[in-house]
Write a protein that holds these residues in place. Sequence first.
Motif, mmCIF file in Angstrom:
data_model
loop_
_atom_site.group_PDB
_atom_site.id
_atom_site.type_symbol
_atom_site.label_atom_id
_atom_site.label_comp_id
_atom_site.label_asym_id
_atom_site.label_seq_id
_atom_site.Cartn_x
_atom_site.Cartn_y
_atom_site.Cartn_z
ATOM 1 N N ALA A 122 2.146 -1.448 -10.278
ATOM 2 C CA ALA A 122 1.502 -0.590 -11.272
ATOM 3 C C ALA A 122 0.476 -1.367 -12.088
ATOM 4 O O ALA A 122 -0.608 -0.847 -12.402
ATOM 5 C CB ALA A 122 2.561 0.018 -12.196
ATOM 6 N N GLU A 123 0.785 -2.619 -12.433
ATOM 7 C CA GLU A 123 -0.159 -3.440 -13.188
ATOM 8 C C GLU A 123 -1.406 -3.746 -12.372
ATOM 9 O O GLU A 123 -2.530 -3.672 -12.875
ATOM 10 C CB GLU A 123 0.520 -4.741 -13.622
ATOM 11 N N ASP A 124 -1.211 -4.088 -11.107
ATOM 12 C CA ASP A 124 -2.336 -4.478 -10.256
ATOM 13 C C ASP A 124 -3.247 -3.306 -9.917
ATOM 14 O O ASP A 124 -4.433 -3.508 -9.625
ATOM 15 C CB ASP A 124 -1.830 -5.120 -8.964
ATOM 16 N N THR A 125 -2.714 -2.087 -9.946
ATOM 17 C CA THR A 125 -3.491 -0.919 -9.517
ATOM 18 C C THR A 125 -3.964 -0.053 -10.674
ATOM 19 O O THR A 125 -4.659 0.938 -10.457
ATOM 20 C CB THR A 125 -2.642 -0.043 -8.579
ATOM 21 N N GLY A 126 -3.571 -0.402 -11.905
ATOM 22 C CA GLY A 126 -3.983 0.394 -13.061
ATOM 23 C C GLY A 126 -3.057 1.558 -13.362
ATOM 24 O O GLY A 126 -3.260 2.280 -14.346
ATOM 25 N N LEU A 127 -2.016 1.744 -12.537
ATOM 26 C CA LEU A 127 -1.084 2.845 -12.769
ATOM 27 C C LEU A 127 -0.160 2.573 -13.950
ATOM 28 O O LEU A 127 0.529 3.473 -14.424
ATOM 29 C CB LEU A 127 -0.244 3.091 -11.507
ATOM 30 N N ILE A 128 -0.159 1.331 -14.439
ATOM 31 C CA ILE A 128 0.714 0.975 -15.550
ATOM 32 C C ILE A 128 0.374 1.756 -16.806
ATOM 33 O O ILE A 128 1.244 2.011 -17.651
ATOM 34 C CB ILE A 128 0.648 -0.552 -15.824
ATOM 35 N N HIS A 152 12.610 7.512 -6.081
ATOM 36 C CA HIS A 152 11.795 8.121 -5.029
ATOM 37 C C HIS A 152 12.668 9.102 -4.235
ATOM 38 O O HIS A 152 13.840 8.814 -3.973
ATOM 39 C CB HIS A 152 11.238 7.033 -4.111
ATOM 40 N N PRO A 153 12.131 10.253 -3.845
ATOM 41 C CA PRO A 153 12.951 11.261 -3.158
ATOM 42 C C PRO A 153 13.529 10.778 -1.833
ATOM 43 O O PRO A 153 14.568 11.276 -1.387
ATOM 44 C CB PRO A 153 11.989 12.438 -2.948
ATOM 45 N N GLU A 154 12.884 9.807 -1.168
ATOM 46 C CA GLU A 154 13.394 9.300 0.103
ATOM 47 C C GLU A 154 13.995 7.904 -0.038
ATOM 48 O O GLU A 154 15.025 7.598 0.579
ATOM 49 C CB GLU A 154 12.268 9.259 1.140
ATOM 50 N N TRP A 155 13.382 7.055 -0.808
ATOM 51 C CA TRP A 155 13.816 5.659 -0.913
ATOM 52 C C TRP A 155 14.883 5.436 -1.978
ATOM 53 O O TRP A 155 15.482 4.372 -2.042
ATOM 54 C CB TRP A 155 12.616 4.758 -1.212
ATOM 55 N N GLY A 156 15.100 6.415 -2.832
ATOM 56 C CA GLY A 156 16.076 6.266 -3.904
ATOM 57 C C GLY A 156 15.522 5.434 -5.048
ATOM 58 O O GLY A 156 14.308 5.368 -5.254
ATOM 59 N N LEU A 157 16.423 4.798 -5.808
ATOM 60 C CA LEU A 157 16.019 4.003 -6.960
ATOM 61 C C LEU A 157 15.315 2.728 -6.506
ATOM 62 O O LEU A 157 15.842 1.982 -5.677
ATOM 63 C CB LEU A 157 17.237 3.654 -7.818
ATOM 64 N N ILE A 158 14.136 2.495 -7.079
ATOM 65 C CA ILE A 158 13.350 1.307 -6.758
ATOM 66 C C ILE A 158 13.357 0.401 -7.983
ATOM 67 O O ILE A 158 13.030 0.839 -9.092
ATOM 68 C CB ILE A 158 11.912 1.691 -6.382
ATOM 69 N N PRO A 159 13.754 -0.871 -7.850
ATOM 70 C CA PRO A 159 13.853 -1.769 -9.000
ATOM 71 C C PRO A 159 12.521 -1.927 -9.721
ATOM 72 O O PRO A 159 11.460 -1.998 -9.083
ATOM 73 C CB PRO A 159 14.298 -3.093 -8.371
ATOM 74 N N ARG A 164 0.816 -1.210 0.000
ATOM 75 C CA ARG A 164 0.000 0.000 0.000
ATOM 76 C C ARG A 164 0.846 1.253 0.000
ATOM 77 O O ARG A 164 0.536 2.237 -0.672
ATOM 78 C CB ARG A 164 -0.950 -0.017 1.202
ATOM 79 N N SER A 165 1.935 1.259 0.798
ATOM 80 C CA SER A 165 2.792 2.431 0.827
ATOM 81 C C SER A 165 3.471 2.634 -0.525
ATOM 82 O O SER A 165 3.635 3.766 -0.994
ATOM 83 C CB SER A 165 3.837 2.300 1.936
ATOM 84 N N LEU A 166 3.862 1.545 -1.177
ATOM 85 C CA LEU A 166 4.483 1.644 -2.499
ATOM 86 C C LEU A 166 3.469 2.159 -3.515
ATOM 87 O O LEU A 166 3.793 3.018 -4.343
ATOM 88 C CB LEU A 166 5.006 0.271 -2.926
ATOM 89 N N GLU A 167 2.240 1.652 -3.443
ATOM 90 C CA GLU A 167 1.191 2.110 -4.347
ATOM 91 C C GLU A 167 0.925 3.597 -4.145
ATOM 92 O O GLU A 167 0.813 4.364 -5.110
ATOM 93 C CB GLU A 167 -0.093 1.319 -4.105
ATOM 94 N N SER A 168 0.836 4.022 -2.903
ATOM 95 C CA SER A 168 0.573 5.428 -2.609
ATOM 96 C C SER A 168 1.684 6.319 -3.145
ATOM 97 O O SER A 168 1.429 7.383 -3.716
ATOM 98 C CB SER A 168 0.424 5.611 -1.097
ATOM 99 N N ALA A 169 2.932 5.877 -2.969
ATOM 100 C CA ALA A 169 4.066 6.665 -3.446
ATOM 101 C C ALA A 169 4.130 6.699 -4.967
ATOM 102 O O ALA A 169 4.582 7.684 -5.556
ATOM 103 C CB ALA A 169 5.358 6.088 -2.881
ATOM 104 N N LEU A 170 3.671 5.613 -5.605
ATOM 105 C CA LEU A 170 3.741 5.529 -7.059
ATOM 106 C C LEU A 170 2.716 6.423 -7.741
ATOM 107 O O LEU A 170 2.932 6.879 -8.861
ATOM 108 C CB LEU A 170 3.535 4.068 -7.493
ATOM 109 N N ARG A 171 1.606 6.687 -7.039
ATOM 110 C CA ARG A 171 0.591 7.573 -7.610
ATOM 111 C C ARG A 171 1.161 8.980 -7.763
ATOM 112 O O ARG A 171 1.654 9.561 -6.819
ATOM 113 C CB ARG A 171 -0.658 7.602 -6.728
#
Length: 252
Positions: free
Chosen positions: A58-64, A43-50, A2-9
């Motif tokens: 992104a696929e599961d949430t439609g953000l893709i 990400h500004p705090e987490w850095g590069l995310i693989p 959920r936190s990753l999804e929120s940050a990705l939006r």
Amino acid sequence: MRSLESALRGAVDRDEIFAVFQPQVDLATGRVVGAEALCRWKHPEWGLIPPDEFIPVAEDTGLIDEIGRYMAEQCCRALAEWSTPEDPIDLSVNVSPVQLETREFTEWLVQCLRRYTRQGGVLTLEITESRAVTDIAPVLRRLGPLRAIGVGIAVDDLGTGHASITQLRRLHGTEVKLDRTLVGDDSPEALKTMSRAVDVAHRSGIRVVAEGIETEEQLERVRRLGCDRGQGWLLGRPMSGEGMHRLVRSRP
């Protein structure tokens, strides 16, 4: 998740998503003839995310769809800026099967390619295999208009499970990519798999790209097998769009 999804939006709008380009080399001549656009998220705090962490989310949430359109537009722009009829450069970009489940994406991409006048080179869509393409009929209908204007279709990661020459034929594809796990494996079984794939692909008029080439031994092996193009750190590391443009302009 959920936190990753929120940050990705909104990551695209915040310029956290960006494209890097890894060169592809003609194995017969050693010349750079194309590149694959690779998606990155910083990400500004987490850095590069693989990508293998955030793309499934992104696929599961439609953000893709938002991310996929951003990446495809970067390629359309680059084709317009880097390629000429006399000195073409091909570009490929990953497309999730999720994006092909509706016609909006393919219709948008047709318009995007028309908006950026191409001066040569081919845009190839690499259909990633996080999900198998099972319902082929609607996918073929959506890919039809793209193939009609010269867009290539590739099946990515041959050797990892879903990907197959059979699937590529069903999609009327133009390219297959040998997965890095195969390229890095010198066992008789792996060599047999690659040799068979190259033979079947070439008999079908399909180009073969070996990815993940990291050593001279691997390079020589895929050359002997008859692969058409190569990609990997030995041949060129992922670089910024500006770096790729300079490389293209400096080609002899």
